[in-house]
Design an enzyme around this catalytic site. Sequence first.
Site, PDB file in Angstrom:
ATOM      1  N   CYS A 145       0.905  -1.181   0.202  1.00  0.00           N
ATOM      2  CA  CYS A 145      -0.134  -0.224   0.093  1.00  0.00           C
ATOM      3  C   CYS A 145       0.955   1.213   0.048  1.00  0.00           C
ATOM      4  O   CYS A 145       1.720   1.487   0.723  1.00  0.00           O
ATOM      5  CB  CYS A 145      -0.965   0.361   1.014  1.00  0.00           C
ATOM      6  SG  CYS A 145      -2.053  -1.323   1.176  1.00  0.00           S
ATOM      7  N   ARG A 164       3.868  -0.391  -4.616  1.00  0.00           N
ATOM      8  CA  ARG A 164       3.777  -1.013  -3.606  1.00  0.00           C
ATOM      9  C   ARG A 164       2.247  -1.558  -3.385  1.00  0.00           C
ATOM     10  O   ARG A 164       2.009  -2.095  -2.413  1.00  0.00           O
ATOM     11  CB  ARG A 164       3.652   0.235  -2.306  1.00  0.00           C
ATOM     12  CG  ARG A 164       4.951   0.692  -2.288  1.00  0.00           C
ATOM     13  CD  ARG A 164       5.078   1.983  -1.085  1.00  0.00           C
ATOM     14  NE  ARG A 164       4.943   1.391   0.006  1.00  0.00           N
ATOM     15  CZ  ARG A 164       5.938   1.099   0.885  1.00  0.00           C
ATOM     16  NH1 ARG A 164       7.112   1.547   0.637  1.00  0.00           N
ATOM     17  NH2 ARG A 164       5.737   0.242   2.023  1.00  0.00           N
ATOM     18  N   TRP A 180      -2.958  -2.633  -1.630  1.00  0.00           N
ATOM     19  CA  TRP A 180      -2.616  -4.103  -1.981  1.00  0.00           C
ATOM     20  C   TRP A 180      -3.541  -4.757  -0.779  1.00  0.00           C
ATOM     21  O   TRP A 180      -3.532  -4.713   0.171  1.00  0.00           O
ATOM     22  CB  TRP A 180      -1.183  -4.278  -1.409  1.00  0.00           C
ATOM     23  CG  TRP A 180      -0.878  -5.700  -1.852  1.00  0.00           C
ATOM     24  CD1 TRP A 180      -0.497  -6.354  -3.250  1.00  0.00           C
ATOM     25  CD2 TRP A 180      -0.760  -6.855  -1.057  1.00  0.00           C
ATOM     26  NE1 TRP A 180      -0.053  -7.522  -3.177  1.00  0.00           N
ATOM     27  CE2 TRP A 180      -0.397  -8.249  -1.684  1.00  0.00           C
ATOM     28  CE3 TRP A 180      -1.131  -7.241   0.225  1.00  0.00           C
ATOM     29  CZ2 TRP A 180      -0.061  -9.521  -1.304  1.00  0.00           C
ATOM     30  CZ3 TRP A 180      -0.981  -8.463   0.763  1.00  0.00           C
ATOM     31  CH2 TRP A 180      -0.609  -9.626   0.010  1.00  0.00           C
ATOM     32  N   ASN A 214      -2.043   1.653   5.914  1.00  0.00           N
ATOM     33  CA  ASN A 214      -1.319   0.597   5.245  1.00  0.00           C
ATOM     34  C   ASN A 214      -1.014  -0.483   6.559  1.00  0.00           C
ATOM     35  O   ASN A 214      -0.499  -0.097   7.319  1.00  0.00           O
ATOM     36  CB  ASN A 214       0.070   1.158   4.795  1.00  0.00           C
ATOM     37  CG  ASN A 214       1.132  -0.028   4.341  1.00  0.00           C
ATOM     38  OD1 ASN A 214       0.836  -1.060   4.257  1.00  0.00           O
ATOM     39  ND2 ASN A 214       2.245   0.600   4.162  1.00  0.00           N
ATOM     40  N   GLY A 215      -1.331  -1.689   6.437  1.00  0.00           N
ATOM     41  CA  GLY A 215      -1.076  -2.361   7.616  1.00  0.00           C
ATOM     42  C   GLY A 215      -2.492  -3.498   7.698  1.00  0.00           C
ATOM     43  O   GLY A 215      -3.252  -3.477   6.932  1.00  0.00           O
ATOM     44  N   GLU A 230      16.976 -18.206  -7.886  1.00  0.00           N
ATOM     45  CA  GLU A 230      16.586 -16.759  -8.228  1.00  0.00           C
ATOM     46  C   GLU A 230      15.869 -16.927  -9.706  1.00  0.00           C
ATOM     47  O   GLU A 230      15.070 -15.906  -9.960  1.00  0.00           O
ATOM     48  CB  GLU A 230      17.705 -16.075  -7.842  1.00  0.00           C
ATOM     49  CG  GLU A 230      17.621 -14.418  -8.223  1.00  0.00           C
ATOM     50  CD  GLU A 230      16.731 -13.619  -7.518  1.00  0.00           C
ATOM     51  OE1 GLU A 230      16.053 -14.055  -6.680  1.00  0.00           O
ATOM     52  OE2 GLU A 230      16.371 -12.746  -8.183  1.00  0.00           O
ATOM     53  N   LYS A 269      12.319 -15.378 -10.686  1.00  0.00           N
ATOM     54  CA  LYS A 269      12.226 -13.847 -11.378  1.00  0.00           C
ATOM     55  C   LYS A 269      11.119 -14.334 -12.560  1.00  0.00           C
ATOM     56  O   LYS A 269      10.352 -13.583 -13.013  1.00  0.00           O
ATOM     57  CB  LYS A 269      13.710 -13.745 -11.967  1.00  0.00           C
ATOM     58  CG  LYS A 269      13.951 -12.466 -12.301  1.00  0.00           C
ATOM     59  CD  LYS A 269      14.893 -11.772 -11.142  1.00  0.00           C
ATOM     60  CE  LYS A 269      13.703 -11.607  -9.611  1.00  0.00           C
ATOM     61  NZ  LYS A 269      14.461 -10.930  -8.607  1.00  0.00           N
ATOM     62  N   GLU A 275       7.364 -14.656 -11.256  1.00  0.00           N
ATOM     63  CA  GLU A 275       6.871 -13.656 -10.844  1.00  0.00           C
ATOM     64  C   GLU A 275       6.423 -12.512 -11.657  1.00  0.00           C
ATOM     65  O   GLU A 275       5.553 -11.898 -11.650  1.00  0.00           O
ATOM     66  CB  GLU A 275       7.765 -12.832  -9.433  1.00  0.00           C
ATOM     67  CG  GLU A 275       9.080 -11.908 -10.145  1.00  0.00           C
ATOM     68  CD  GLU A 275       9.516 -11.341  -8.832  1.00  0.00           C
ATOM     69  OE1 GLU A 275       8.737 -10.824  -7.876  1.00  0.00           O
ATOM     70  OE2 GLU A 275      10.925 -11.394  -8.872  1.00  0.00           O
ATOM     71  N   HIS A 288      15.910 -36.781  -8.763  1.00  0.00           N
ATOM     72  CA  HIS A 288      15.217 -37.460  -7.725  1.00  0.00           C
ATOM     73  C   HIS A 288      13.855 -36.970  -7.834  1.00  0.00           C
ATOM     74  O   HIS A 288      13.221 -36.800  -6.619  1.00  0.00           O
ATOM     75  CB  HIS A 288      15.879 -36.958  -6.295  1.00  0.00           C
ATOM     76  CG  HIS A 288      17.240 -37.557  -6.329  1.00  0.00           C
ATOM     77  ND1 HIS A 288      17.448 -38.655  -6.062  1.00  0.00           N
ATOM     78  CD2 HIS A 288      18.652 -36.905  -6.317  1.00  0.00           C
ATOM     79  CE1 HIS A 288      18.839 -39.059  -5.932  1.00  0.00           C
ATOM     80  NE2 HIS A 288      19.510 -37.829  -6.127  1.00  0.00           N
ATOM     81  N   LYS A 293       6.107  -4.353  -4.181  1.00  0.00           N
ATOM     82  CA  LYS A 293       7.466  -4.260  -3.962  1.00  0.00           C
ATOM     83  C   LYS A 293       7.935  -4.819  -2.585  1.00  0.00           C
ATOM     84  O   LYS A 293       8.839  -5.390  -2.525  1.00  0.00           O
ATOM     85  CB  LYS A 293       7.940  -2.851  -4.204  1.00  0.00           C
ATOM     86  CG  LYS A 293       9.204  -2.772  -4.259  1.00  0.00           C
ATOM     87  CD  LYS A 293      10.065  -3.362  -5.495  1.00  0.00           C
ATOM     88  CE  LYS A 293      11.785  -3.158  -5.170  1.00  0.00           C
ATOM     89  NZ  LYS A 293      12.467  -4.276  -5.902  1.00  0.00           N
TER      90      LYS A 293
END
Length: 617
Positions: A2, A27, A74, A100-101, A490, A494, A497, A513, A612
């Site tokens: 947010c 955000r 968000w 925000n929260g 990573e 990447k 996402e 395996h 983010k």
Amino acid sequence: MCGIVGYVGKQKAAPLIMEGLKRLEYRGYDSAGVAVFQDGRFELAKKIGRVANLEIEAARHKLTGHQGIGHTRWATHGGVTDANAHPHISSDGTIALIHNGVIENYAQMKKFLLTKGFTFKSETDTEVLCNLIAYHYAKEPKPTNGDSRFVESVRKTLGHAEGTYGIVIMALDAPGELVTARKGSPLILGLGDGESLVASDVSAIVSRTQNVVYLKDGEIAHLTANNFSITTLSSGTVEPVIDKVTWSIEDAEMGAHAHFMEKEIFEQPTALENAMRGRFSEDGSTAKFGGLNITAGEFRGVDRFMFCACGTALHACMVTEHLIERFARIPVECDYASEFRYRNTPLFRNSLFFVMSQSGETIDTLAAMREAKRKGYKVLAINNVVGSTIAREADGGIYQHVGPEVGVASTKAFTSQLLIGAMLALYLARMRDMSFSDGTQFVEALKQAPNLVRKALEQAPHIKAIAKRYAKSQDMLFLGRLSLFPIALEGALKLKEISYIHAEGYPAAEMKHGPIALISPECPSVFFAPNNEIFNKVVSSMQEIKARKGPIIAIVTEDAELPDGLADEVIRIPQCHEAVLPIVASIPVQLLSYYIAVERGCDVDKPRNLAKSVTVE
Ligand code: M6R
């Protein structure tokens, strides 16, 4: 998560707030809204989707006031709807709020407020908080301690709130005033010329002023256009510290690039130079760090390091683990910050903690850090955003110095974390058994990193062409060994996402395996195969994939010779010291993910469901 912006001053508030929201959109981008105080009332515009949608909506509302609050959401409590978008206005019309929260005890509060006649239009915890402030505001007598009735009613409300918040509030009968408070969600005050701002991120403020105050947890600020004061939730006084932001708005702009992610990928040589500037000893045999706040003697006494982080930053920790164990011979453990906190890991007496976080606001990492501190350990932070909560609460740390990273997918922050991890390994190794000449070679190798990355970036057109051929894939494996196993993780993160392709990272030999069952002509594998002591082992793993008709994209060092026809695609990276290899090897997978996502028409900088910096648990 947010984005929050508040403004009071001489300018029309709405355009400034919406400009700030655009800079904060990374955000959270489920919905956006703005409320402006004008003609003795709140005028409100909010809309699901991006700030661009809000701008269209706002144009219909004729927002002319000089004081306002705005938000990008968000979603946590309540779906993505116009009604759930912020700002919220109390049902008696007296209070407007952005948040925000997460307010954890909102259900009890709501029950109480319903008995007092308040009504609700949304499913959010925020609207409950807003109404509770209105309730206390209506009842609040003028305080005798010089505080405003407005501040007192917010203080009283927050005394009942459990959870996390960064909030900005306007009261109908307090024109020209903003009240803002935080617990667990970042807030920064901007002190301009005849105007005051508040935001969840410096980037929303820096075009108006570089003078900022980082609000701390448990603080409440009262702002007018020309003044501000800060107190604590328990009515204590606070002597504010005014900081100067060292970067300018251009640093947070895209320039000629199509996306922030592209800009940040190509910025990496400079970012690496900045991350190591001034951080080598004069004799050129080791690294030095200014802000660790720990003596060499204390460092020598450490017999185990614990690293906690989330997402990409955890992958950087895993590479650091490899390098510290390999060169300094000190045991290192890495853990997901979110797991560490609840796992009750047995800890060693002489452990030293590190947390890594680009934003310095990731709540899981912050909570892990607080847990370690509560147990009496020192915690050092590797962090990019100056003045972030993690930076301020850590006992010491190392700033990454790579400037603002806006793309949700971390790139330059990641490689600078790898570089700092390598420098830390060198520093620790030189305290123990590494010789002067090995240290000097190590330093020389690290100094080469920016140029080697430049060289790796020259492969961009080749990687773009490969990306076009594989963009329709539904699954992809990323396989690497030793320090490149975290780079495989990573690479997979990447890709998934930003392109929404299912991808998994594995140690190359572990692939047989289980994950090998996924292999088919439709499931390509990206292999890291540098020419090192286990090159032939990695080649054997490639053969096993090839035997099952799996396409292979091989990332190999220039000196590596693959058997003819084994790899369908070959991406060459420069040979380098093993401490630099993870940095250089990251470039092709960043570019591959980026170009695949662009080819698939994805919103690279704002991938679905993500934000983010993740400031909720
Ligand atoms: O700000 P932080 O480094 O603490 O963020 C941690 C993760 O949320 C972050 O690295 C995330 O995984 C990135 N979007 C990955 O590109």
